[in-house]
Motif scaffolding. Structure first.
Motif, PDB file in Angstrom:
ATOM      1  N   GLY A  35     -37.224  29.410  11.249  1.00 12.96           N
ATOM      2  CA  GLY A  35     -35.872  28.895  11.484  1.00 12.96           C
ATOM      3  C   GLY A  35     -34.808  29.700  10.772  1.00 12.96           C
ATOM      4  N   THR A  36     -35.107  30.159   9.564  1.00 15.33           N
ATOM      5  CA  THR A  36     -34.106  30.949   8.839  1.00 15.33           C
ATOM      6  C   THR A  36     -33.839  32.275   9.553  1.00 15.33           C
ATOM      7  OG1 THR A  36     -35.848  31.775   7.371  1.00 15.33           O
ATOM      8  CG2 THR A  36     -34.508  29.933   6.560  1.00 15.33           C
ATOM      9  N   THR A  37     -34.865  32.859  10.155  1.00 14.60           N
ATOM     10  CA  THR A  37     -34.663  34.110  10.906  1.00 14.60           C
ATOM     11  C   THR A  37     -33.747  33.866  12.101  1.00 14.60           C
ATOM     12  OG1 THR A  37     -36.820  34.950  10.215  1.00 14.60           O
ATOM     13  CG2 THR A  37     -35.816  35.989  12.139  1.00 14.60           C
ATOM     14  N   LEU A  38     -33.986  32.776  12.822  1.00 13.81           N
ATOM     15  CA  LEU A  38     -33.118  32.452  13.957  1.00 13.81           C
ATOM     16  C   LEU A  38     -31.681  32.212  13.495  1.00 13.81           C
ATOM     17  CD1 LEU A  38     -35.467  30.128  16.045  1.00 13.81           C
ATOM     18  CD2 LEU A  38     -34.787  32.481  16.576  1.00 13.81           C
ATOM     19  N   GLU A  39     -31.525  31.542  12.364  1.00 20.24           N
ATOM     20  CA  GLU A  39     -30.170  31.292  11.852  1.00 20.24           C
ATOM     21  C   GLU A  39     -29.483  32.591  11.446  1.00 20.24           C
ATOM     22  OE1 GLU A  39     -28.799  28.605  12.437  1.00 20.24           O
ATOM     23  OE2 GLU A  39     -30.446  27.188  12.602  1.00 20.24           O
ATOM     24  N   LYS A  64     -28.494  24.847   5.501  1.00 19.42           N
ATOM     25  CA  LYS A  64     -29.302  23.641   5.719  1.00 19.42           C
ATOM     26  C   LYS A  64     -30.775  23.999   5.917  1.00 19.42           C
ATOM     27  CE  LYS A  64     -29.364  19.433   8.476  1.00 19.42           C
ATOM     28  NZ  LYS A  64     -28.737  18.679   9.551  1.00 19.42           N
ATOM     29  N   ALA A  65     -31.026  25.173   6.503  1.00 17.94           N
ATOM     30  CA  ALA A  65     -32.399  25.637   6.728  1.00 17.94           C
ATOM     31  C   ALA A  65     -33.008  26.249   5.462  1.00 17.94           C
ATOM     32  CB  ALA A  65     -32.424  26.649   7.874  1.00 17.94           C
ATOM     33  N   GLY A  66     -32.217  26.314   4.391  1.00 17.30           N
ATOM     34  CA  GLY A  66     -32.734  26.820   3.123  1.00 17.30           C
ATOM     35  C   GLY A  66     -32.286  28.216   2.750  1.00 17.30           C
ATOM     36  N   GLU A  67     -31.380  28.776   3.512  1.00 16.56           N
ATOM     37  CA  GLU A  67     -30.895  30.129   3.225  1.00 16.56           C
ATOM     38  C   GLU A  67     -30.059  30.133   1.954  1.00 16.56           C
ATOM     39  OE1 GLU A  67     -31.520  33.322   3.299  1.00 16.56           O
ATOM     40  OE2 GLU A  67     -32.250  32.832   5.290  1.00 16.56           O
ATOM     41  N   THR A  68     -30.129  31.224   1.195  1.00 18.31           N
ATOM     42  CA  THR A  68     -29.397  31.337  -0.070  1.00 18.31           C
ATOM     43  C   THR A  68     -28.018  31.942   0.149  1.00 18.31           C
ATOM     44  OG1 THR A  68     -30.203  33.563  -0.571  1.00 18.31           O
ATOM     45  CG2 THR A  68     -31.566  31.700  -1.324  1.00 18.31           C
ATOM     46  N   GLU A  69     -27.108  31.638  -0.751  1.00 17.09           N
ATOM     47  CA  GLU A  69     -25.757  32.225  -0.708  1.00 17.09           C
ATOM     48  C   GLU A  69     -25.832  33.742  -0.789  1.00 17.09           C
ATOM     49  OE1 GLU A  69     -22.341  31.070  -0.170  1.00 17.09           O
ATOM     50  OE2 GLU A  69     -23.735  29.538   0.429  1.00 17.09           O
ATOM     51  N   ALA A  87     -39.587  41.912   8.785  1.00 19.75           N
ATOM     52  CA  ALA A  87     -39.493  41.149  10.034  1.00 19.75           C
ATOM     53  C   ALA A  87     -38.051  40.697  10.286  1.00 19.75           C
ATOM     54  CB  ALA A  87     -40.433  39.950   9.995  1.00 19.75           C
ATOM     55  N   GLU A  88     -37.377  40.234   9.253  1.00 16.78           N
ATOM     56  CA  GLU A  88     -35.972  39.826   9.411  1.00 16.78           C
ATOM     57  C   GLU A  88     -35.112  41.028   9.790  1.00 16.78           C
ATOM     58  OE1 GLU A  88     -35.783  36.100   6.257  1.00 16.78           O
ATOM     59  OE2 GLU A  88     -35.523  38.150   5.517  1.00 16.78           O
ATOM     60  N   ARG A  89     -35.367  42.169   9.188  1.00 11.41           N
ATOM     61  CA  ARG A  89     -34.613  43.384   9.520  1.00 11.41           C
ATOM     62  C   ARG A  89     -34.824  43.774  10.980  1.00 11.41           C
ATOM     63  NH1 ARG A  89     -32.588  45.919   5.059  1.00 11.41           N
ATOM     64  NH2 ARG A  89     -33.329  45.119   3.078  1.00 11.41           N
TER      65      ARG A  89
END
Length: 154
Positions: A35-39, A64-69, A87-89
């Protein structure tokens, strides 16, 4: 330049759109991509397109999905920071290429696709492509009708 919206968001005006959007959302989020990757993909495409409403909602959803500032603040410079996985890159590079279709003759070059395919199965790639397209769809609706981020940030 701050201007008023030209109309209510078209997706809100046409009642059948909500169901279709929910199906797209469900399909993209059920394929196994974190979910964080999609966000992050949604937020990066929205940054490129200058969609304030989607950048705002995307940052909120990512948190909300847990991503950091730290990662959210560095997203526009993801290539130059150590905060993102391979993978995110790969997902971000794919999202940028698919968002900037007219910027090069080969819109999504083979090396970008191959790197994404190295990290994601076909079903996950389908979800990423669908999610980028959905994001760009909403960015275009919002930009055309001048939808804005809410003023009461809180």
């Amino acid at each position: 330049m701050t201007t008023e919206p030209r109309m209510q968001n078209p997706a809100a005006v046409l009642p059948d759109i909500a169901g279709a959007v929910n199906l797209l959302y469900k399909a993209a989020h059920s394929a196994g991509v974190p979910g964080t990757t999609l966000e992050l993909v949604h937020l990066r495409a929205s940054q490129i397109n200058g969609c304030s409403a989607c950048v705002d909602s995307g940052a909120r959803a990512a948190r909300k999905a847990g991503e950091t500032e730290e990662r959210l603040l560095a997203l526009a410079a993801w290539r130059e920071t150590p905060y993102f996985t391979e993978a995110e890159r790969a997902a971000l590079a794919l999202a940028e290429a698919a968002t900037r279709l007219a910027d090069r003759a080969d819109a999504v070059p083979d090396p970008i696709w191959a790197e994404a395919a190295r990290h994601f199965e076909e079903k996950e790639l389908a979800a990423l492509v669908l999610w980028v397209a959905t994001t760009n769809f909403f960015n275009r609706l919002n930009a055309t009708t001048r939808q804005q981020a809410p003023q009461n940030w809180g």
